[in-house]
Write a protein that holds these residues in place. Structure first.
Motif, PDB file in Angstrom:
ATOM      1  N   UNK A   1       0.840  -1.187   0.000  1.00 30.17           N
ATOM      2  CA  UNK A   1       0.000   0.000   0.000  1.00 30.17           C
ATOM      3  C   UNK A   1       0.886   1.251   0.000  1.00 30.17           C
ATOM      4  N   UNK A   2       0.402   2.291  -0.680  1.00 31.53           N
ATOM      5  CA  UNK A   2       1.043   3.604  -0.614  1.00 31.53           C
ATOM      6  C   UNK A   2      -0.013   4.609  -0.158  1.00 31.53           C
ATOM      7  N   UNK A   3       0.275   5.235   0.959  1.00 31.85           N
ATOM      8  CA  UNK A   3      -0.648   6.207   1.535  1.00 31.85           C
ATOM      9  C   UNK A   3      -2.058   5.630   1.645  1.00 31.85           C
ATOM     10  N   UNK A   4      -2.133   4.335   2.023  1.00 31.31           N
ATOM     11  CA  UNK A   4      -3.412   3.680   2.247  1.00 31.31           C
ATOM     12  C   UNK A   4      -4.068   3.098   1.018  1.00 31.31           C
ATOM     13  N   UNK A   5      -3.471   3.295  -0.168  1.00 30.16           N
ATOM     14  CA  UNK A   5      -4.057   2.779  -1.418  1.00 30.16           C
ATOM     15  C   UNK A   5      -3.241   1.575  -1.884  1.00 30.16           C
ATOM     16  N   UNK A   6      -3.943   0.512  -2.226  1.00 27.47           N
ATOM     17  CA  UNK A   6      -3.267  -0.717  -2.619  1.00 27.47           C
ATOM     18  C   UNK A   6      -2.552  -0.532  -3.949  1.00 27.47           C
ATOM     19  N   UNK A   7      -1.326  -1.054  -4.017  1.00 27.68           N
ATOM     20  CA  UNK A   7      -0.509  -0.940  -5.227  1.00 27.68           C
ATOM     21  C   UNK A   7      -0.727  -2.169  -6.092  1.00 27.68           C
ATOM     22  N   UNK A   8      -0.897  -1.952  -7.380  1.00 34.15           N
ATOM     23  CA  UNK A   8      -1.084  -3.040  -8.339  1.00 34.15           C
ATOM     24  C   UNK A   8       0.184  -3.245  -9.142  1.00 34.15           C
ATOM     25  N   UNK A   9       0.372  -4.498  -9.567  1.00 36.45           N
ATOM     26  CA  UNK A   9       1.554  -4.873 -10.348  1.00 36.45           C
ATOM     27  C   UNK A   9       1.266  -4.669 -11.835  1.00 36.45           C
ATOM     28  N   UNK A  10       2.267  -4.123 -12.577  1.00 39.00           N
ATOM     29  CA  UNK A  10       2.108  -3.938 -14.022  1.00 39.00           C
ATOM     30  C   UNK A  10       2.295  -5.236 -14.799  1.00 39.00           C
ATOM     31  N   UNK A  11       2.784  -6.293 -14.138  1.00 36.27           N
ATOM     32  CA  UNK A  11       2.841  -7.647 -14.713  1.00 36.27           C
ATOM     33  C   UNK A  11       3.785  -7.808 -15.898  1.00 36.27           C
TER      34      UNK A  11
ATOM     35  N   UNK B   1       6.130   9.061  -0.086  1.00 37.84           N
ATOM     36  CA  UNK B   1       4.986   8.869   0.798  1.00 37.84           C
ATOM     37  C   UNK B   1       5.207   7.704   1.734  1.00 37.84           C
ATOM     38  N   UNK B   2       4.111   7.221   2.304  1.00 32.64           N
ATOM     39  CA  UNK B   2       4.163   6.115   3.257  1.00 32.64           C
ATOM     40  C   UNK B   2       3.867   4.805   2.530  1.00 32.64           C
ATOM     41  N   UNK B   3       4.829   3.886   2.566  1.00 34.51           N
ATOM     42  CA  UNK B   3       4.679   2.572   1.937  1.00 34.51           C
ATOM     43  C   UNK B   3       4.511   1.534   3.039  1.00 34.51           C
ATOM     44  N   UNK B   4       3.518   0.674   2.843  1.00 35.83           N
ATOM     45  CA  UNK B   4       3.204  -0.324   3.861  1.00 35.83           C
ATOM     46  C   UNK B   4       3.173  -1.717   3.243  1.00 35.83           C
ATOM     47  N   UNK B   5       3.823  -2.646   3.932  1.00 35.62           N
ATOM     48  CA  UNK B   5       3.752  -4.067   3.574  1.00 35.62           C
ATOM     49  C   UNK B   5       2.780  -4.720   4.545  1.00 35.62           C
ATOM     50  N   UNK B   6       1.661  -5.227   4.021  1.00 36.32           N
ATOM     51  CA  UNK B   6       0.610  -5.806   4.859  1.00 36.32           C
ATOM     52  C   UNK B   6       0.557  -7.317   4.654  1.00 36.32           C
ATOM     53  N   UNK B   7       0.506  -8.042   5.752  1.00 37.85           N
ATOM     54  CA  UNK B   7       0.562  -9.505   5.715  1.00 37.85           C
ATOM     55  C   UNK B   7      -0.641 -10.066   6.452  1.00 37.85           C
ATOM     56  N   UNK B   8      -1.341 -10.982   5.808  1.00 35.68           N
ATOM     57  CA  UNK B   8      -2.408 -11.725   6.468  1.00 35.68           C
ATOM     58  C   UNK B   8      -1.854 -13.096   6.836  1.00 35.68           C
ATOM     59  N   UNK B   9      -1.763 -13.350   8.136  1.00 36.72           N
ATOM     60  CA  UNK B   9      -1.182 -14.606   8.595  1.00 36.72           C
ATOM     61  C   UNK B   9      -1.845 -15.083   9.861  1.00 36.72           C
ATOM     62  N   UNK B  10      -1.058 -15.711  10.712  1.00 31.83           N
ATOM     63  CA  UNK B  10      -1.590 -16.254  11.949  1.00 31.83           C
ATOM     64  C   UNK B  10      -2.097 -15.118  12.836  1.00 31.83           C
ATOM     65  N   UNK B  11      -3.313 -15.275  13.322  1.00 30.24           N
ATOM     66  CA  UNK B  11      -3.988 -14.286  14.162  1.00 30.24           C
ATOM     67  C   UNK B  11      -4.225 -12.961  13.439  1.00 30.24           C
TER      68      UNK B  11
END
Length: 450
Positions: free
Chosen positions: A260-270, A335-345
């Motif tokens: 995420x950048x500044x709260x907006x999810x970043x998409x890959x250009x593939x 800006x603010x870059x965030x790495x968000x992980x969905x895992x245990x708990x």
């Protein structure tokens, strides 16, 4: 006269041979009549449940006697006639003196003693041992998944029956680690996550096996760092800049990784991805571009802005490495870059503020003071290096940034040592230069004029 004599001799020899033959046959019949019947058979035989077995009984000198088969005292057959009403049993008589009892298919109830009887009181006992291959008790699942948390106690159970009773063997990575119906793991850690296999054996194939996949779950630990490549040329500044953020996650399970950048999810250009990973999993930035003097307008068309994301899983270490790379980075991407992980708990994240392409390098006074406070042996002169805009200052600040991105504000010795090393090297070079200039001046002074 001679002819009659020869014929007489031949007649006498012929009669003599008949007398000898008759005498031999008489003696043979007398000897045979006097011989007692005897039985030829194996004492013990083995059989397997579900298959067939043949019990042979050969009776020599049978004469007119009859043969009978018994099982645990129960009459099964007389000569080639089956007496018992059981289709599992049948009689074969391939030779006049041979009787074969066939059991098909064999079951555990057929284990016991069989007897081949002659009706003159002669008999031969044959002990049949029926074996059964191992069979797991309870669930028939061949794959079992076990989820636990660190410091839990885990017990894996494999119970099997068979004849003879089977033994249970436990394997991990094809190596025998234990025997018995249960495998205990107390106070487990993440490194107990593995595939365990139990195998039941009793010497009768097939040997059944069951796989246990043990997952030890723990919260993710996130390290976030970045590297920035700032290319400059004579006509344009900040051309073909690259920013790469690296999110290193250790955890189990890891369900998803998002940027995420500044709260907006970043998409890959593939497309146009270029990433490298090294066996030791140490992070290393590999720039795509090289410095160039081409005009900015041409470069922007030649190398358009591009965003790519690539994630790699290092299963052995429960580690995921996700890379976010932005080509042709400009100040609007700060800006603010965030790495968000969905895992245990649930969800976990770590963020980093990017503020590149500034006119001057800058560190907060709090950061500078923190370095000096945690490393008192370094003098205030080191701040000159921290504030410098040359390559030395940039190296030191990059190291400091990596320390911060790892959450290591309490351990900044690496940056401080680099500062001190750079300072010492700079002073050493200055001293060497003074000596060189002094030496050259002495040579010039002592050189006589022509």
């Amino acid at each position: 006269m001679k002819f009659n004599l020869s014929a007489l001799i031949i007649l006498m020899l012929y009669n003599a041979s008949k007398i000898v033959k008759a005498s031999y046959e008489s003696n043979y019949n007398l000897e045979t009549e006097n011989q007692v019947p005897f039985i030829e058979a194996h004492d013990n035989q083995n059989a397997t449940v579900g298959k067939s077995v043949s019990l042979g009984c050969i009776v020599h000198n049978l004469k007119s006697y009859k043969i009978a088969w018994y099982f645990n005292g129960v009459l099964l057959s007389l000569n080639s006639i089956r007496i018992i009403n059981n289709k599992h049993f049948s009689i074969e008589n391939p030779q006049p003196n041979e009787w074969i009892l066939v059991i098909d298919p064999v079951n555990t109830i057929h284990d016991g003693q069989y007897s081949c009887h002659v009706n003159n009181g002669l008999k031969k006992n044959i002990n049949l041992k029926v074996g059964m291959p191992p069979v797991f008790v309870g669930s028939n699942d061949t794959h079992v998944i076990i989820n636990a948390q660190e410091k839990d106690n885990v017990t894996l159970t494999c119970e099997a029956e068979g004849s003879p009773p089977p033994l249970i063997y436990w394997y991990r990575n094809n190596k025998l680690i234990a025997t018995g119906t249960q495998l205990f793991k107390n106070n487990v850690s993440r490194y107990n996550s593995a595939i365990y296999e139990c195998v039941a054996r009793n010497g009768i194939e097939p040997d059944p096996s069951r796989l246990f996949k043990v997952n030890i779950n723990f919260k993710p630990i996130i390290h976030l760092m970045y590297q920035f490549a700032d290319y400059q040329n004579n006509s344009n500044r900040h051309i073909l800049n690259e920013l790469e953020l690296v999110c290193q996650i250790t955890g189990n399970p890891i369900n998803s990784i998002s940027w995420f950048k500044d709260g907006i999810k970043i998409k890959d250009d593939h497309h146009n991805r270029r990433h490298r990973f090294y066996r030791n999993n140490n992070y290393r930035f590999v720039p795509t571009y090289s410095p160039t003097d081409e005009p900015k307008s041409i470069l922007k068309k030649k190398y358009p802005k591009h965003v790519s994301i690539q994630t790699t899983h290092h299963e052995k270490n429960f580690r995921y490495i996700s890379k976010l790379r932005i080509k042709n980075f400009d100040e609007s991407e700060n800006g603010n870059y965030k790495c968000s992980v969905n895992g245990f708990e649930g969800d976990h994240s770590k963020s980093l503020n990017i503020n590149e392409l500034r006119s001057r390098w800058h560190l907060d006074e709090a950061d500078k003071s923190l370095i000096l406070k945690k490393n008192d042996k370094y003098s205030q002169k080191n701040l000159n290096i921290l504030n410098s805009q040359d390559s030395n200052g940039r190296i030191v600040q990059t190291s400091l940034m990596h320390e911060f991105s790892h959450g290591s504000k309490s351990n900044l010795t690496k940056s401080a040592e680099m500062i001190q090393g750079t300072y010492n090297t700079s002073n050493s070079l200055k001293i060497i230069n003074v000596y060189i200039y002094l030496f050259i001046a002495i040579i010039l002074i002592r050189t006589p004029e022509n």
